[in-house]
Scaffold this motif. Structure first.
Motif, PDB file in Angstrom:
ATOM      1  N   LEU A  46       1.199  -1.164   0.403  1.00 35.88           N
ATOM      2  CA  LEU A  46      -0.348  -0.236   0.159  1.00 35.88           C
ATOM      3  C   LEU A  46       0.953   1.681   0.364  1.00 35.88           C
ATOM      4  CD1 LEU A  46      -2.771  -1.271   2.317  1.00 35.88           C
ATOM      5  CD2 LEU A  46      -2.685  -1.112   0.230  1.00 35.88           C
ATOM      6  N   LEU A  47       1.855   1.158   0.574  1.00 37.25           N
ATOM      7  CA  LEU A  47       2.859   2.516   1.006  1.00 37.25           C
ATOM      8  C   LEU A  47       3.205   2.565   0.087  1.00 37.25           C
ATOM      9  CD1 LEU A  47       3.715   1.869   4.805  1.00 37.25           C
ATOM     10  CD2 LEU A  47       2.183   3.984   4.167  1.00 37.25           C
ATOM     11  N   ARG A  48       3.759   1.517  -0.682  1.00 35.15           N
ATOM     12  CA  ARG A  48       5.066   1.785  -2.026  1.00 35.15           C
ATOM     13  C   ARG A  48       4.087   2.050  -3.136  1.00 35.15           C
ATOM     14  NH1 ARG A  48       5.461  -3.723  -4.565  1.00 35.15           N
ATOM     15  NH2 ARG A  48       5.584  -4.323  -1.947  1.00 35.15           N
ATOM     16  N   GLU A  49       2.366   1.664  -3.058  1.00 33.47           N
ATOM     17  CA  GLU A  49       1.550   2.236  -4.360  1.00 33.47           C
ATOM     18  C   GLU A  49       1.361   3.852  -3.932  1.00 33.47           C
ATOM     19  OE1 GLU A  49      -0.174  -1.920  -5.337  1.00 33.47           O
ATOM     20  OE2 GLU A  49      -2.154  -0.500  -4.396  1.00 33.47           O
ATOM     21  N   ALA A  50       1.210   4.287  -2.935  1.00 33.24           N
ATOM     22  CA  ALA A  50       1.131   5.513  -2.502  1.00 33.24           C
ATOM     23  C   ALA A  50       2.135   6.494  -2.446  1.00 33.24           C
ATOM     24  CB  ALA A  50       1.197   5.976  -1.435  1.00 33.24           C
ATOM     25  N   GLY A  51       3.217   5.454  -3.053  1.00 33.51           N
ATOM     26  CA  GLY A  51       4.732   6.731  -2.936  1.00 33.51           C
ATOM     27  C   GLY A  51       5.315   6.581  -2.149  1.00 33.51           C
ATOM     28  N   VAL A  52       4.471   6.434  -1.190  1.00 37.48           N
ATOM     29  CA  VAL A  52       5.110   7.061  -0.357  1.00 37.48           C
ATOM     30  C   VAL A  52       6.677   6.652   0.395  1.00 37.48           C
ATOM     31  CG1 VAL A  52       3.534   8.220   0.902  1.00 37.48           C
ATOM     32  CG2 VAL A  52       3.936   6.084   1.987  1.00 37.48           C
ATOM     33  N   VAL A  53       6.962   5.015   0.111  1.00 36.78           N
ATOM     34  CA  VAL A  53       8.470   4.457   0.243  1.00 36.78           C
ATOM     35  C   VAL A  53       8.610   4.032  -0.543  1.00 36.78           C
ATOM     36  CG1 VAL A  53       6.837   3.853   2.886  1.00 36.78           C
ATOM     37  CG2 VAL A  53       7.309   2.189   0.705  1.00 36.78           C
ATOM     38  N   LEU A  54       9.686   3.932  -0.882  1.00 33.72           N
ATOM     39  CA  LEU A  54      10.867   2.817  -2.027  1.00 33.72           C
ATOM     40  C   LEU A  54      11.500   1.900  -2.024  1.00 33.72           C
ATOM     41  CD1 LEU A  54      12.533   6.179  -3.316  1.00 33.72           C
ATOM     42  CD2 LEU A  54      10.535   5.655  -3.786  1.00 33.72           C
ATOM     43  N   THR A  92      15.256  -6.614   0.912  1.00 31.06           N
ATOM     44  CA  THR A  92      14.695  -5.462  -0.334  1.00 31.06           C
ATOM     45  C   THR A  92      14.417  -4.628   0.991  1.00 31.06           C
ATOM     46  OG1 THR A  92      13.144  -6.645  -1.463  1.00 31.06           O
ATOM     47  CG2 THR A  92      12.507  -4.542  -0.917  1.00 31.06           C
ATOM     48  N   TRP A  93      15.423  -3.439   0.532  1.00 35.61           N
ATOM     49  CA  TRP A  93      15.875  -2.396   1.328  1.00 35.61           C
ATOM     50  C   TRP A  93      14.265  -1.503   1.645  1.00 35.61           C
ATOM     51  CZ3 TRP A  93      18.912  -2.094   5.614  1.00 35.61           C
ATOM     52  CH2 TRP A  93      19.879  -3.008   5.631  1.00 35.61           C
ATOM     53  N   TYR A  94      14.006  -0.848   2.180  1.00 27.86           N
ATOM     54  CA  TYR A  94      12.983   0.409   2.303  1.00 27.86           C
ATOM     55  C   TYR A  94      13.145   1.435   3.085  1.00 27.86           C
ATOM     56  CZ  TYR A  94       8.893  -3.136   0.218  1.00 27.86           C
ATOM     57  OH  TYR A  94       8.482  -3.629  -0.812  1.00 27.86           O
ATOM     58  N   ARG A  95      12.935   2.294   2.038  1.00 30.60           N
ATOM     59  CA  ARG A  95      13.476   3.582   3.034  1.00 30.60           C
ATOM     60  C   ARG A  95      12.177   5.101   2.531  1.00 30.60           C
ATOM     61  NH1 ARG A  95      16.001   3.806  -1.526  1.00 30.60           N
ATOM     62  NH2 ARG A  95      16.160   6.147  -2.816  1.00 30.60           N
ATOM     63  N   LEU A  96      11.860   6.231   3.319  1.00 30.45           N
ATOM     64  CA  LEU A  96      10.508   6.827   3.081  1.00 30.45           C
ATOM     65  C   LEU A  96      11.386   7.203   1.611  1.00 30.45           C
ATOM     66  CD1 LEU A  96       9.763   8.206   5.844  1.00 30.45           C
ATOM     67  CD2 LEU A  96       8.307   7.063   4.760  1.00 30.45           C
ATOM     68  N   ALA A  97      10.046   7.769   0.982  1.00 29.48           N
ATOM     69  CA  ALA A  97      10.621   8.576  -0.329  1.00 29.48           C
ATOM     70  C   ALA A  97      10.999   9.255   0.127  1.00 29.48           C
ATOM     71  CB  ALA A  97       9.059   8.311  -0.871  1.00 29.48           C
ATOM     72  N   PRO A  98      11.523  10.393  -0.874  1.00 24.79           N
ATOM     73  CA  PRO A  98      11.490  12.059  -0.513  1.00 24.79           C
ATOM     74  C   PRO A  98      10.503  12.508  -1.274  1.00 24.79           C
ATOM     75  CG  PRO A  98      12.517  11.242  -2.140  1.00 24.79           C
ATOM     76  CD  PRO A  98      12.071  10.668  -1.647  1.00 24.79           C
TER      77      PRO A  98
END
Lengths: 114, 114
Positions: free
Chosen positions: A63-71, A79-85
């Motif tokens: 969900l967070l990926r599809e919303a573009g808020v995490v990469l 798979t490393w996750y981080r907050l999108a700028p």
DNA sequence: TGCTGACATCACATCACACTGATGCGTTGT
DNA sequence: ACAACGCATCAGTGTGATGTGATGTCAGCA
């Protein structure tokens, strides 16, 4: 459903802000977001940190990926996750416009002359 | 794990922030909140502004009231609503701590040595 | 080559939330 | 006193979101 009836835009707010608040509303997702704001993590870390199951974490990350808020950055098996700028900047702006810690808002119109 | 199994606090976030985000997540409620941030209004005004039914507006106002983010001031036949002072300050703080427009968060731990 | 681990996807059951219609209550005006 | 109005409460309904188990995929390693 009426045949034409456009969904009726209610108020001049970018609708993305509302959906960003919805992302923040779930306690588990908020925990994920806060953890990612401190350090990049992979899914298994988030499983450890939150105590939730892997499938649940993966669902929320999608969900967070599809919303573009995490990469997501796949790296071999992990798979490393981080907050999108600029993630949640829209929500922060909308919230800042609302909080307005000044005096009470005025009464601009008379009572109910609809 | 302890045998008694306390509900497990997940992350050091005041749980009130999550519920404030939940209040902001509904588009109709967000419209109400934004309208009240500009001026005090009574229920019928909000019915006009949003186009929603009176019962729906009243339900949302009750939620906002019980959460302490709006204040109701009955005045004869009408009831004026306004945002409570400091409403959503908790959410704003939590969101500000997350947005952090700096560089990417570091990778503090190795990949998945659970 | 086969196994294990990290992660994603799918289908499903459950549950909470939002909208609605009916109704009740207090106030205002006639 | 009665009607009209603003507003709240209640119970019912439908829908969407969340958690879960089973399963699939891909990479690394023996």
């Amino acid at each position: 459903m009426s045949p034409v009836a456009v969904p009726l835009p209610r108020v001049p707010t970018p609708p993305v802000a509302g959906s960003q608040f919805a992302l923040l509303a779930d306690p588990l997702r908020l925990a994920i977001i806060e953890a990612l704001s401190r350090e990049q993590l992979c899914t298994c870390h988030l499983v450890d940190i939150t105590g939730a199951r892997q499938t649940t974490i993966s669902n929320h990350l999608r969900l967070l990926r599809e919303a573009g808020v995490v990469l997501a950055e796949p790296e071999g098996r992990y798979t490393w996750y981080r907050l999108a700028p600029g993630a949640f900047a829209e929500a922060l702006r909308a919230l800042g416009a609302v909080v307005a810690d000044g005096p009470d808002a005025p009464r601009l119109r008379p009572a109910c002359v609809s």
